[in-house]
Scaffold this motif. Sequence first.
Motif, mmCIF file in Angstrom:
data_model
loop_
_atom_site.group_PDB
_atom_site.id
_atom_site.type_symbol
_atom_site.label_atom_id
_atom_site.label_comp_id
_atom_site.label_asym_id
_atom_site.label_seq_id
_atom_site.Cartn_x
_atom_site.Cartn_y
_atom_site.Cartn_z
ATOM 1 N N GLU A 44 0.815 -1.210 0.000
ATOM 2 C CA GLU A 44 0.000 0.000 0.000
ATOM 3 C C GLU A 44 0.855 1.269 0.000
ATOM 4 O O GLU A 44 0.592 2.202 -0.772
ATOM 5 C CB GLU A 44 -0.938 0.011 1.210
ATOM 6 C CG GLU A 44 -1.849 1.242 1.229
ATOM 7 C CD GLU A 44 -2.840 1.233 2.385
ATOM 8 O OE1 GLU A 44 -3.618 2.211 2.486
ATOM 9 O OE2 GLU A 44 -2.828 0.265 3.191
ATOM 10 N N GLU A 45 1.892 1.292 0.847
ATOM 11 C CA GLU A 45 2.722 2.506 0.915
ATOM 12 C C GLU A 45 3.436 2.770 -0.419
ATOM 13 O O GLU A 45 3.590 3.918 -0.845
ATOM 14 C CB GLU A 45 3.732 2.427 2.070
ATOM 15 C CG GLU A 45 4.638 1.210 2.079
ATOM 16 C CD GLU A 45 4.058 0.037 2.884
ATOM 17 O OE1 GLU A 45 4.871 -0.750 3.413
ATOM 18 O OE2 GLU A 45 2.814 -0.080 2.970
ATOM 19 N N THR A 46 3.875 1.705 -1.076
ATOM 20 C CA THR A 46 4.518 1.838 -2.385
ATOM 21 C C THR A 46 3.519 2.341 -3.427
ATOM 22 O O THR A 46 3.824 3.224 -4.238
ATOM 23 C CB THR A 46 5.100 0.491 -2.839
ATOM 24 O OG1 THR A 46 6.017 0.014 -1.855
ATOM 25 C CG2 THR A 46 5.806 0.622 -4.180
ATOM 26 N N ALA B 278 -1.854 2.034 -9.074
ATOM 27 C CA ALA B 278 -2.864 1.213 -8.410
ATOM 28 C C ALA B 278 -3.073 -0.096 -9.160
ATOM 29 O O ALA B 278 -3.535 -0.088 -10.304
ATOM 30 C CB ALA B 278 -4.183 1.975 -8.315
ATOM 31 N N PRO B 279 -2.738 -1.237 -8.548
ATOM 32 C CA PRO B 279 -3.016 -2.533 -9.174
ATOM 33 C C PRO B 279 -4.492 -2.900 -8.938
ATOM 34 O O PRO B 279 -4.949 -2.925 -7.801
ATOM 35 C CB PRO B 279 -2.087 -3.484 -8.415
ATOM 36 C CG PRO B 279 -1.939 -2.858 -7.060
ATOM 37 C CD PRO B 279 -2.069 -1.366 -7.244
ATOM 38 N N PHE B 280 -5.236 -3.164 -10.007
ATOM 39 C CA PHE B 280 -6.663 -3.431 -9.793
ATOM 40 C C PHE B 280 -7.129 -4.776 -10.341
ATOM 41 O O PHE B 280 -8.249 -5.194 -10.096
ATOM 42 C CB PHE B 280 -7.527 -2.309 -10.372
ATOM 43 C CG PHE B 280 -7.413 -2.121 -11.864
ATOM 44 C CD1 PHE B 280 -8.270 -2.774 -12.740
ATOM 45 C CD2 PHE B 280 -6.438 -1.266 -12.399
ATOM 46 C CE1 PHE B 280 -8.175 -2.600 -14.113
ATOM 47 C CE2 PHE B 280 -6.337 -1.084 -13.777
ATOM 48 C CZ PHE B 280 -7.209 -1.756 -14.633
ATOM 49 N N SER C 109 -9.704 7.773 -9.147
ATOM 50 C CA SER C 109 -9.623 6.334 -9.401
ATOM 51 C C SER C 109 -8.584 5.670 -8.508
ATOM 52 O O SER C 109 -8.808 4.585 -7.963
ATOM 53 C CB SER C 109 -9.281 6.075 -10.870
ATOM 54 O OG SER C 109 -10.388 6.323 -11.709
ATOM 55 N N LEU C 110 -7.431 6.332 -8.355
ATOM 56 C CA LEU C 110 -6.390 5.782 -7.476
ATOM 57 C C LEU C 110 -6.901 5.645 -6.046
ATOM 58 O O LEU C 110 -6.698 4.619 -5.385
ATOM 59 C CB LEU C 110 -5.155 6.682 -7.503
ATOM 60 C CG LEU C 110 -4.349 6.748 -8.805
ATOM 61 C CD1 LEU C 110 -3.193 7.736 -8.657
ATOM 62 C CD2 LEU C 110 -3.817 5.374 -9.191
ATOM 63 N N TYR D 236 -7.403 -1.543 0.161
ATOM 64 C CA TYR D 236 -6.344 -2.231 0.905
ATOM 65 C C TYR D 236 -6.826 -2.697 2.272
ATOM 66 O O TYR D 236 -6.374 -3.717 2.791
ATOM 67 C CB TYR D 236 -5.118 -1.324 1.048
ATOM 68 C CG TYR D 236 -4.155 -1.412 -0.117
ATOM 69 C CD1 TYR D 236 -3.235 -2.452 -0.233
ATOM 70 C CD2 TYR D 236 -4.165 -0.446 -1.126
ATOM 71 C CE1 TYR D 236 -2.357 -2.534 -1.298
ATOM 72 C CE2 TYR D 236 -3.283 -0.521 -2.202
ATOM 73 C CZ TYR D 236 -2.380 -1.564 -2.285
ATOM 74 O OH TYR D 236 -1.509 -1.644 -3.347
ATOM 75 N N LYS D 237 -7.777 -1.962 2.842
ATOM 76 C CA LYS D 237 -8.263 -2.335 4.173
ATOM 77 C C LYS D 237 -9.058 -3.646 4.150
ATOM 78 O O LYS D 237 -9.289 -4.258 5.196
ATOM 79 C CB LYS D 237 -9.137 -1.224 4.750
ATOM 80 C CG LYS D 237 -10.474 -1.010 4.046
ATOM 81 C CD LYS D 237 -11.285 0.080 4.738
ATOM 82 C CE LYS D 237 -12.661 0.245 4.107
ATOM 83 N NZ LYS D 237 -12.599 0.686 2.701
#
Length: 560
Positions: free
Chosen positions: A55-57, A64-66, A108-109, A116-117
């Motif tokens: 997430e931090e990266t 954003a990987p989706f 979108s990002l 992530y949560k």
Amino acid sequence: MSIDFNEEKQNERVDELRKNEAEELTQMLSAKYGLPYLDLGLYPVNIDALRIIKEETSRAAHIAPFNIVDKKIQLGVLSPKNPETIDVIEDLKSRNYEPIIFLVSMESLKKVWARYKDLSYSFETKGGALTISNEEIQEFSTKVHTIEDIAGLIKEVLGTKKIYRISRLFEIIIAGALATGASDIHFEPEEVNVGLRYRLDGILTHVIGFDPGTYNLLISRIKLLSNLKLNTRGKAQDGRFSIKVKDDEIEIRTSLLPGAYNETIVLRVLNPNAISVPLEELGIHPRLLKTLERLINKPNGMILNTGPTGSGKTTTLYAFLKKIHTPEIKIITIENPIEYHLPGIVQTQTDPEKDYTFLEGLRSALRQDPDVIMVGEIRDSETAEVAVNAALTGHLVFSTLHTNNAAGTFPRLIDLGVNSNVITSALSVAMAQRLVRKLCVECKKQVPISAADKKVIDFVLGTIADKTYLDGIQMNNLWEAVGCDKCHHTGYKGRIGIFEAILTDSTIEQVVEGNPSEREVKKAAATQNILDLVQDGVIKVLQGVTTIDELNRVIDMPVV
């Protein structure tokens, strides 16, 4: 005159305008960078993709990987020129991932980052596969007994506002199809509603309707799983994914078609357990079964099974293969798709996009020194010719052909260019079959035969030359469908085949040499005393297996 000013609504409108402007700007920049644009607000996020980038990266690099399928990972980026973004993409490549990049807005990002949560609530799946846990299926099976139960669970999920409800909704739809034995799942968008139907025992059954907004998210979820193009809406697409339940892997074939109101989706459930039927349970009359068992144990020859799509032809061929399979013989199948994995048998799947056709597969298979070959379908002259030659040169060949009846096999092969002088030397038997629904044993009811039905039945029985077929069959009563919880109130549960066959004896050989019609072939086969589709169906009606109404649905019954 006073004017009411609603600050909250005004702020909402300003936010909406800003969002629209941001999306429009991103869309313009996509052309500049040569990247496709996506609004990720319209697409669900595949949780598994989030595991690939921390997430931090993700936040630091504005990436954003989706979605992820196998090693292909779909990424939304704010700017492809950002050095940190480039570093993350290069790192993915070094880990053997194949990045597919889209230009997206900051909104979108944020939408992806918010997911992530949810990582702690999910479990890992393989790309292109939907894993439904054993416990979840067991829990589901205790809740689901009828279509109404499935509709109730879907309504329950639709009433929630959790961000991951689309995934849950899709799991219920899939698990419901498995629990009820559905062969297909149909999503049918209309002007104000989207209909969901299951095909149960060959008949479409309405489950529930839901709103178009939910359906848009569901389309995206299905496209992600099926590895289809997310931003393509104007043309048909085909894909696939698999479902893992316990130790079984069930393949789902996805078909998308542009419609008047939205894309129409059909998911075909290729459940290996549904087509793993023993030869003795297919519904073949014991006399014909004895003949077929002799023919499938010959060292060479061709057995062709005919009928329309969905009539159970492949299931019958699989039953033949299982019956003859021993460690001493080599069996190769050429299929599309491979619906049932048979241990100890070489199975290959055609891929027209790579020029791997039935013809190419058959030619390659013959170089592998097989004893038995199954060709999924003969659809052109070259495949027909190679298959016939294989049957003439010491191979046992199973295949299917699209004709209406067994008699139509011979003129069809001649139309495909096969020499009429060699057809009967190669072909051992031509079969035809249909599937009829079986009456539910829990609720079927015996009723006196009506005058109209008796007239038709008496006419059909009069065409059976060998009356020993009628030994032990009562003629005064029929059974009718009633409906109960066990059969989803349809009155039917499960399906069975009705069959006919023509053997290639000397009489058939003489007729075939003269390029005959179906009628001439059928007349020549009359002395074989094998039941045709109508006769076999009527006997099953008198035995209480199915109904006259069901026969009228699947075959042309005589009008008397």
